[in-house]
Design a protein around this motif. Structure first.
Motif, PDB file in Angstrom:
ATOM      1  N   TYR A  77      20.246 -15.147  13.336  1.00  0.00           N
ATOM      2  CA  TYR A  77      19.388 -13.990  13.876  1.00  0.00           C
ATOM      3  C   TYR A  77      19.193 -13.167  12.439  1.00  0.00           C
ATOM      4  CZ  TYR A  77      23.349 -10.869  12.959  1.00  0.00           C
ATOM      5  OH  TYR A  77      24.070  -9.883  12.121  1.00  0.00           O
ATOM      6  N   ARG A  78      19.908 -13.106  11.445  1.00  0.00           N
ATOM      7  CA  ARG A  78      19.434 -12.363  10.323  1.00  0.00           C
ATOM      8  C   ARG A  78      18.189 -12.710   9.568  1.00  0.00           C
ATOM      9  NH1 ARG A  78      25.830 -12.206   8.937  1.00  0.00           N
ATOM     10  NH2 ARG A  78      26.115 -10.274   9.571  1.00  0.00           N
ATOM     11  N   ILE A  80      24.710 -16.286  15.809  1.00  0.00           N
ATOM     12  CA  ILE A  80      25.382 -15.267  14.820  1.00  0.00           C
ATOM     13  C   ILE A  80      26.481 -16.026  14.180  1.00  0.00           C
ATOM     14  CG2 ILE A  80      26.848 -13.237  14.873  1.00  0.00           C
ATOM     15  CD1 ILE A  80      25.624 -12.448  17.631  1.00  0.00           C
ATOM     16  N   PRO A  81      26.304 -16.149  12.914  1.00  0.00           N
ATOM     17  CA  PRO A  81      27.291 -16.751  11.927  1.00  0.00           C
ATOM     18  C   PRO A  81      28.508 -16.260  12.161  1.00  0.00           C
ATOM     19  CG  PRO A  81      25.217 -16.183  10.701  1.00  0.00           C
ATOM     20  CD  PRO A  81      25.108 -15.468  12.033  1.00  0.00           C
ATOM     21  N   ILE A  82      29.391 -16.966  12.263  1.00  0.00           N
ATOM     22  CA  ILE A  82      31.028 -16.434  12.408  1.00  0.00           C
ATOM     23  C   ILE A  82      31.721 -16.818  11.157  1.00  0.00           C
ATOM     24  CG2 ILE A  82      33.008 -16.824  13.547  1.00  0.00           C
ATOM     25  CD1 ILE A  82      31.612 -16.597  16.304  1.00  0.00           C
ATOM     26  N   LEU A 139      32.076 -14.770  20.207  1.00  0.00           N
ATOM     27  CA  LEU A 139      31.874 -13.610  20.272  1.00  0.00           C
ATOM     28  C   LEU A 139      31.651 -13.287  21.864  1.00  0.00           C
ATOM     29  CD1 LEU A 139      29.521 -12.283  17.574  1.00  0.00           C
ATOM     30  CD2 LEU A 139      31.750 -11.566  17.605  1.00  0.00           C
ATOM     31  N   ILE A 185      29.031  -8.015  22.692  1.00  0.00           N
ATOM     32  CA  ILE A 185      29.032  -7.849  21.483  1.00  0.00           C
ATOM     33  C   ILE A 185      27.891  -8.611  20.560  1.00  0.00           C
ATOM     34  CG2 ILE A 185      30.375  -8.291  19.208  1.00  0.00           C
ATOM     35  CD1 ILE A 185      31.721  -6.057  20.765  1.00  0.00           C
ATOM     36  N   ALA A 203      24.484  -7.200  21.167  1.00  0.00           N
ATOM     37  CA  ALA A 203      24.409  -5.693  20.591  1.00  0.00           C
ATOM     38  C   ALA A 203      23.972  -6.031  19.068  1.00  0.00           C
ATOM     39  CB  ALA A 203      25.890  -4.916  20.645  1.00  0.00           C
ATOM     40  N   VAL A 204      24.724  -7.088  18.554  1.00  0.00           N
ATOM     41  CA  VAL A 204      24.455  -7.272  17.025  1.00  0.00           C
ATOM     42  C   VAL A 204      22.912  -7.538  16.855  1.00  0.00           C
ATOM     43  CG1 VAL A 204      25.020  -8.922  15.480  1.00  0.00           C
ATOM     44  CG2 VAL A 204      27.035  -8.047  16.668  1.00  0.00           C
ATOM     45  N   PHE A 245      20.283  -4.816  17.908  1.00  0.00           N
ATOM     46  CA  PHE A 245      20.231  -3.439  16.756  1.00  0.00           C
ATOM     47  C   PHE A 245      19.872  -4.364  15.637  1.00  0.00           C
ATOM     48  CE2 PHE A 245      22.641  -1.017  19.878  1.00  0.00           C
ATOM     49  CZ  PHE A 245      22.299   0.159  19.476  1.00  0.00           C
ATOM     50  N   HIS A 246      19.765  -5.348  15.288  1.00  0.00           N
ATOM     51  CA  HIS A 246      19.085  -5.885  14.146  1.00  0.00           C
ATOM     52  C   HIS A 246      17.572  -6.194  14.588  1.00  0.00           C
ATOM     53  CE1 HIS A 246      18.309  -8.862  10.596  1.00  0.00           C
ATOM     54  NE2 HIS A 246      17.367  -9.238  11.668  1.00  0.00           N
ATOM     55  N   THR A 255      15.815  -4.460  16.451  1.00  0.00           N
ATOM     56  CA  THR A 255      15.120  -3.150  16.799  1.00  0.00           C
ATOM     57  C   THR A 255      15.193  -2.025  15.580  1.00  0.00           C
ATOM     58  OG1 THR A 255      16.908  -2.222  18.056  1.00  0.00           O
ATOM     59  CG2 THR A 255      15.389  -3.359  19.352  1.00  0.00           C
ATOM     60  N   ALA A 256      15.816  -2.479  14.546  1.00  0.00           N
ATOM     61  CA  ALA A 256      16.037  -1.637  13.404  1.00  0.00           C
ATOM     62  C   ALA A 256      14.513  -1.117  12.906  1.00  0.00           C
ATOM     63  CB  ALA A 256      16.646  -2.414  12.400  1.00  0.00           C
ATOM     64  N   ARG A 261      39.218  -9.276  18.080  1.00  0.00           N
ATOM     65  CA  ARG A 261      38.299 -10.683  18.046  1.00  0.00           C
ATOM     66  C   ARG A 261      37.048 -10.407  17.316  1.00  0.00           C
ATOM     67  NH1 ARG A 261      35.498 -12.650  23.857  1.00  0.00           N
ATOM     68  NH2 ARG A 261      34.356 -14.473  22.731  1.00  0.00           N
ATOM     69  N   ALA A 293      35.489 -12.443  13.829  1.00  0.00           N
ATOM     70  CA  ALA A 293      34.540 -13.303  13.625  1.00  0.00           C
ATOM     71  C   ALA A 293      33.534 -12.592  12.570  1.00  0.00           C
ATOM     72  CB  ALA A 293      33.658 -12.910  15.162  1.00  0.00           C
ATOM     73  N   TYR A 306      23.983   3.816   9.525  1.00  0.00           N
ATOM     74  CA  TYR A 306      24.616   2.879   8.758  1.00  0.00           C
ATOM     75  C   TYR A 306      23.766   1.690   8.072  1.00  0.00           C
ATOM     76  CZ  TYR A 306      23.047  -0.289  12.533  1.00  0.00           C
ATOM     77  OH  TYR A 306      22.082  -1.161  13.224  1.00  0.00           O
ATOM     78  N   ARG A 307      22.450   1.882   8.658  1.00  0.00           N
ATOM     79  CA  ARG A 307      21.351   0.918   8.022  1.00  0.00           C
ATOM     80  C   ARG A 307      21.056   1.047   6.533  1.00  0.00           C
ATOM     81  NH1 ARG A 307      18.390   1.207  13.760  1.00  0.00           N
ATOM     82  NH2 ARG A 307      19.103  -1.003  14.652  1.00  0.00           N
ATOM     83  N   LYS A 328      18.134   4.940  20.143  1.00  0.00           N
ATOM     84  CA  LYS A 328      16.767   5.041  20.490  1.00  0.00           C
ATOM     85  C   LYS A 328      16.294   5.415  21.905  1.00  0.00           C
ATOM     86  CE  LYS A 328      14.859   2.013  17.043  1.00  0.00           C
ATOM     87  NZ  LYS A 328      13.941   0.810  16.799  1.00  0.00           N
ATOM     88  N   ILE A 332      31.202  -2.284  20.759  1.00  0.00           N
ATOM     89  CA  ILE A 332      29.834  -2.565  20.415  1.00  0.00           C
ATOM     90  C   ILE A 332      29.585  -1.773  19.334  1.00  0.00           C
ATOM     91  CG2 ILE A 332      27.552  -2.150  21.138  1.00  0.00           C
ATOM     92  CD1 ILE A 332      28.722  -3.977  23.056  1.00  0.00           C
ATOM     93  N   ALA A 365      31.077  -3.629  16.102  1.00  0.00           N
ATOM     94  CA  ALA A 365      30.393  -4.928  15.911  1.00  0.00           C
ATOM     95  C   ALA A 365      29.084  -4.744  15.188  1.00  0.00           C
ATOM     96  CB  ALA A 365      30.107  -5.513  17.299  1.00  0.00           C
ATOM     97  N   VAL A 366      28.095  -3.763  15.729  1.00  0.00           N
ATOM     98  CA  VAL A 366      27.074  -3.442  15.064  1.00  0.00           C
ATOM     99  C   VAL A 366      27.043  -2.976  13.566  1.00  0.00           C
ATOM    100  CG1 VAL A 366      24.910  -1.814  15.142  1.00  0.00           C
ATOM    101  CG2 VAL A 366      25.887  -2.761  17.332  1.00  0.00           C
TER     102      VAL A 366
END
Lengths: 252, 252
Positions: A194-195, A228-230, A237, A241, A244-245, A248-249, A251-252, B126, B130, B194-195, B231, B241, B244-245
């Motif tokens: 996703y990154r 999502i790389p673990i 996950l 969670i 969310a990860v 938030f990526h 919509t940054a 958890r 991850a 945080y970004r 947002k 959450i 995690a973010v």
């Protein structure tokens, strides 16, 4: 003067209690909000409750003033009967059970494919709200949006985002036809990290069942599937969670 | 031949059942793992259970072979009695109740400041696993790491990350003295987005109580405090959450 109900055996209270079950909600075409925060969010969103049941301490709340015609005072005993929490706050609202219809296909979407746990479903809606995602689509097998545990976990975000129930397969095709990329999620290192995606104005993200992930039939219909790389040794996950990860990526 | 216990009234079963309560865990210096996945993770981590209670269907599992001396067969009735889930899988392990001591102050840390909900605490562990975070520190007011609901939500990650109980205030000072930045979290737009932080090899992230956030006294001791821009109109994010973010951003 406001009506007062002291007994849980009152017919109106019996009817209100039924609005906490799926069957009762369908019959009454309404559902019950429990707690000040949720009631406040509903009123702030411009919705009018059919009825508000409140214990004495709420009667002077400024936000309730425009709704005196709907207001009924209840005893703490009735509040305890209506709530499925151990220490109810003592205010409830009977709300029309309405879902949005699908909006114009523009913006950001979160699609839920068979998410069973009510806490996860509610947290997903709350998280979508916080990320600025406008629409959450409940696909088949997903917990009901009016389930009391879902309502509690949403914390009022159902009044901020559009909640829709729809078949996901045709919707995915429609979104793509409208030029919106649809991203699936899977536990598969061959999917795309996703990154590697840049933030984007429009997208749909699909997340799948807690145990089984997304339906195979949907995974082949998406624009791309993400993972999502673990780094550690966790096998997966929690679904909220993971959503969310990625949200938030994107919509940054 | 393996011993067989048919009745929940058996003294060993009564003793095992007590290991699902905090008091019983302290008295017995042990806790009970419930379910095949957790038992398997414990064995795979090189730990030796004091006892394994298993229904017939598990007796031929290859992973249990080295532990025949610890193995006791139980009836489905006993399994139902020992479990706090509605449909127990039928395997339990009595594990020594041990926590790690603080490791050398290097790497990545997640600090829990008064996280009360067992599901949140387990999900946080958890998620840390991850993200590749090595140590999770349970501060005062945080749910007990051996609480059955915490154990279930951790899904075995307690065997992958170091779990430590410690006072957070002195630990924060020690981490900083060791050159590790300690990031607090708060719902405050004046804190740092945080970004704006780059991914980093070493850090400690502190997350706070579901309702009240981090203790004021800790917020003033951190290197920096972070916030997640919201947002939509959600007032906040679930604590797991939020963690995690930030964790997946910092460990990218």
């Amino acid at each position: 003067m406001t009506e007062y109900i002291a007994s849980p055996k009152n017919e109106r209270i019996k009817a209100a209690k039924k609005l906490t079950t799926k069957k009762g909600q369908k019959q009454g075409d309404a559902y019950l909000l429990d707690g000040w925060h949720l009631v406040e969010e509903a009123l702030a969103s411009g919705l009018t409750p059919k009825t508000i049941y409140a214990t004495e301490k709420f009667l002077d709340e400024r936000a309730l003033r425009p709704f005196y015609d709907q207001l009924i005072e209840i005893s703490p005993e009735v509040a305890k009967h209506l709530s499925d929490t151990e220490t109810p706050q003592g205010i409830f609202a009977v709300m029309p059970r309405e879902l949005a219809s699908l909006p114009a296909l523009t913006g950001q979407f979160l699609l839920l494919d068979g998410i069973q746990d009510p806490g996860n479903v509610g947290t997903l809606v709350r998280t979508a709200d916080a990320a600025g995602v406008g629409t959450v689509v409940f696909g088949a097998g997903t917990a009901d949006p009016f389930n009391p545990k879902v309502l509690r976990a949403m914390q009022g975000s159902q009044f901020h985002v559009r909640i829709v129930m729809a078949d996901l397969a045709p919707l995915i095709a429609q979104l793509q036809a409208a030029g919106i990329a649809v991203y699936g999620t899977e536990l598969n290192v061959n999917a795309q990290n996703y990154r590697e995606l840049a933030p984007q104005e429009q997208f749909a993200l699909v997340v799948g069942n807690e145990g089984n992930g997304m339906q195979e039939a949907l995974l082949t219909e998406t624009t791309k599937n993400l993972y999502i790389p673990i780094k550690g040794r966790a096998e997966s996950l929690n679904v909220a969670i993971a959503a969310a990860v990625i949200l938030f990526h994107l919509t940054a």
